[in-house]
Design a protein around this motif. Structure first.
Motif, PDB file in Angstrom:
ATOM      1  N   GLY A  51       0.809  -1.221   0.000  1.00 44.36           N
ATOM      2  CA  GLY A  51       0.000   0.000   0.000  1.00 44.36           C
ATOM      3  C   GLY A  51       0.839   1.266   0.000  1.00 44.36           C
ATOM      4  N   ARG A  52       0.300   2.319   0.607  1.00 45.51           N
ATOM      5  CA  ARG A  52       0.940   3.628   0.640  1.00 45.51           C
ATOM      6  C   ARG A  52       0.907   4.180   2.058  1.00 45.51           C
ATOM      7  NH1 ARG A  52       1.083   5.160  -4.758  1.00 45.51           N
ATOM      8  NH2 ARG A  52      -0.363   4.008  -6.046  1.00 45.51           N
ATOM      9  N   GLU A  53       1.942   4.930   2.401  1.00 47.89           N
ATOM     10  CA  GLU A  53       1.987   5.574   3.716  1.00 47.89           C
ATOM     11  C   GLU A  53       1.587   7.039   3.646  1.00 47.89           C
ATOM     12  OE1 GLU A  53       5.853   5.185   5.393  1.00 47.89           O
ATOM     13  OE2 GLU A  53       5.401   3.223   6.241  1.00 47.89           O
ATOM     14  N   GLU A  54       1.848   7.666   2.493  1.00 55.60           N
ATOM     15  CA  GLU A  54       1.638   9.106   2.376  1.00 55.60           C
ATOM     16  C   GLU A  54       0.756   9.424   1.177  1.00 55.60           C
ATOM     17  OE1 GLU A  54       5.776  10.834   4.145  1.00 55.60           O
ATOM     18  OE2 GLU A  54       5.696  10.445   2.010  1.00 55.60           O
ATOM     19  N   GLU A  55       0.223  10.638   1.220  1.00 58.92           N
ATOM     20  CA  GLU A  55      -0.518  11.167   0.089  1.00 58.92           C
ATOM     21  C   GLU A  55      -0.148  12.641  -0.060  1.00 58.92           C
ATOM     22  OE1 GLU A  55      -4.534  10.387   1.187  1.00 58.92           O
ATOM     23  OE2 GLU A  55      -4.561  11.904   2.760  1.00 58.92           O
ATOM     24  N   TYR A  56      -0.396  13.181  -1.234  1.00 58.42           N
ATOM     25  CA  TYR A  56      -0.140  14.594  -1.490  1.00 58.42           C
ATOM     26  C   TYR A  56      -1.466  15.347  -1.408  1.00 58.42           C
ATOM     27  CZ  TYR A  56       4.105  12.573  -3.492  1.00 58.42           C
ATOM     28  OH  TYR A  56       5.257  11.864  -3.687  1.00 58.42           O
ATOM     29  N   VAL A  57      -1.507  16.397  -0.615  1.00 63.29           N
ATOM     30  CA  VAL A  57      -2.693  17.243  -0.483  1.00 63.29           C
ATOM     31  C   VAL A  57      -2.335  18.580  -1.124  1.00 63.29           C
ATOM     32  CG1 VAL A  57      -4.342  18.266   1.103  1.00 63.29           C
ATOM     33  CG2 VAL A  57      -3.307  16.051   1.645  1.00 63.29           C
ATOM     34  N   ILE A  58      -2.884  18.830  -2.296  1.00 60.41           N
ATOM     35  CA  ILE A  58      -2.492  19.971  -3.118  1.00 60.41           C
ATOM     36  C   ILE A  58      -3.593  21.024  -3.082  1.00 60.41           C
ATOM     37  CG2 ILE A  58      -1.881  20.696  -5.449  1.00 60.41           C
ATOM     38  CD1 ILE A  58      -0.931  17.728  -5.845  1.00 60.41           C
ATOM     39  N   ASP A  59      -3.239  22.215  -2.630  1.00 63.33           N
ATOM     40  CA  ASP A  59      -4.166  23.340  -2.567  1.00 63.33           C
ATOM     41  C   ASP A  59      -4.472  23.815  -3.993  1.00 63.33           C
ATOM     42  OD1 ASP A  59      -5.061  26.190  -2.293  1.00 63.33           O
ATOM     43  OD2 ASP A  59      -4.786  25.689  -0.180  1.00 63.33           O
ATOM     44  N   LEU A  60      -5.676  24.281  -4.208  1.00 61.95           N
ATOM     45  CA  LEU A  60      -6.057  24.736  -5.551  1.00 61.95           C
ATOM     46  C   LEU A  60      -5.205  25.890  -6.044  1.00 61.95           C
ATOM     47  CD1 LEU A  60      -9.926  24.520  -5.906  1.00 61.95           C
ATOM     48  CD2 LEU A  60      -8.169  22.933  -6.615  1.00 61.95           C
ATOM     49  N   CYS A  61      -4.686  26.724  -5.142  1.00 64.40           N
ATOM     50  CA  CYS A  61      -3.855  27.851  -5.583  1.00 64.40           C
ATOM     51  C   CYS A  61      -2.505  27.364  -6.119  1.00 64.40           C
ATOM     52  CB  CYS A  61      -3.673  28.870  -4.467  1.00 64.40           C
ATOM     53  SG  CYS A  61      -2.685  28.300  -3.094  1.00 64.40           S
ATOM     54  N   GLN A  62      -2.152  26.112  -5.885  1.00 64.99           N
ATOM     55  CA  GLN A  62      -0.892  25.561  -6.393  1.00 64.99           C
ATOM     56  C   GLN A  62      -1.041  24.946  -7.784  1.00 64.99           C
ATOM     57  OE1 GLN A  62      -0.311  23.092  -2.855  1.00 64.99           O
ATOM     58  NE2 GLN A  62       1.543  24.270  -2.428  1.00 64.99           N
ATOM     59  N   ILE A  63      -2.248  24.942  -8.314  1.00 65.07           N
ATOM     60  CA  ILE A  63      -2.485  24.418  -9.662  1.00 65.07           C
ATOM     61  C   ILE A  63      -2.167  25.511 -10.666  1.00 65.07           C
ATOM     62  CG2 ILE A  63      -4.210  23.574 -11.285  1.00 65.07           C
ATOM     63  CD1 ILE A  63      -5.649  22.316  -8.890  1.00 65.07           C
ATOM     64  N   CYS A  64      -1.287  25.194 -11.607  1.00 67.83           N
ATOM     65  CA  CYS A  64      -0.908  26.166 -12.642  1.00 67.83           C
ATOM     66  C   CYS A  64      -1.815  26.074 -13.866  1.00 67.83           C
ATOM     67  CB  CYS A  64       0.535  25.930 -13.070  1.00 67.83           C
ATOM     68  SG  CYS A  64       1.711  26.164 -11.739  1.00 67.83           S
ATOM     69  N   LYS A  65      -2.136  24.840 -14.260  1.00 63.57           N
ATOM     70  CA  LYS A  65      -2.907  24.649 -15.492  1.00 63.57           C
ATOM     71  C   LYS A  65      -3.599  23.301 -15.445  1.00 63.57           C
ATOM     72  CE  LYS A  65      -3.610  25.670 -19.950  1.00 63.57           C
ATOM     73  NZ  LYS A  65      -4.337  26.799 -20.425  1.00 63.57           N
ATOM     74  N   ILE A  66      -4.842  23.272 -15.889  1.00 58.38           N
ATOM     75  CA  ILE A  66      -5.565  22.015 -16.058  1.00 58.38           C
ATOM     76  C   ILE A  66      -5.789  21.834 -17.548  1.00 58.38           C
ATOM     77  CG2 ILE A  66      -7.694  20.744 -15.600  1.00 58.38           C
ATOM     78  CD1 ILE A  66      -7.941  22.264 -12.981  1.00 58.38           C
TER      79      ILE A  66
END
Length: 93
Positions: A51-66
């Motif tokens: 499995g996994r121990e960690e996850e990334y929690v990314i704030d919307l202000c850190q998104i550059c482009k979708i």
């Protein structure tokens, strides 16, 4: 755009060029009804078997482009990593 469409997009960190993975979940602000963060699973333990121990929690202000297939983010991985909640708690015997 729907949450299902977000889950089909790969997240790339433009600072390092590293592929972080695909969006697994989102965090909502209940008061405003808006998405505040994207959740991306962290690296696998031992070939993905454990499995996994960690996850990334990314704030919307850190998104550059979708884009059509990708979400480009500008993050410092040390700042967005957090321990996963244990999804399968041990049952009492």
């Amino acid at each position: 755009m729907t949450i299902c469409e977000l889950r089909e997009k790969e997240v790339i960190n433009i600072c390092t060029g590293e592929r972080l993975g695909y969006v697994e979940d989102v965090v909502f602000d209940l008061c405003s009804g808006r998405i505040t963060h994207l959740i991306v699973p962290g690296p696998c333990k031992f070939f993905g078997i454990l499995g996994r121990e960690e996850e990334y929690v990314i704030d919307l202000c850190q998104i550059c482009k979708i884009g059509k297939d990708l979400i480009l983010v500008e993050v410092n991985l040390k700042d967005v990593r957090r321990k996963c909640d244990n999804p399968c708690p041990k049952k009492d015997d």
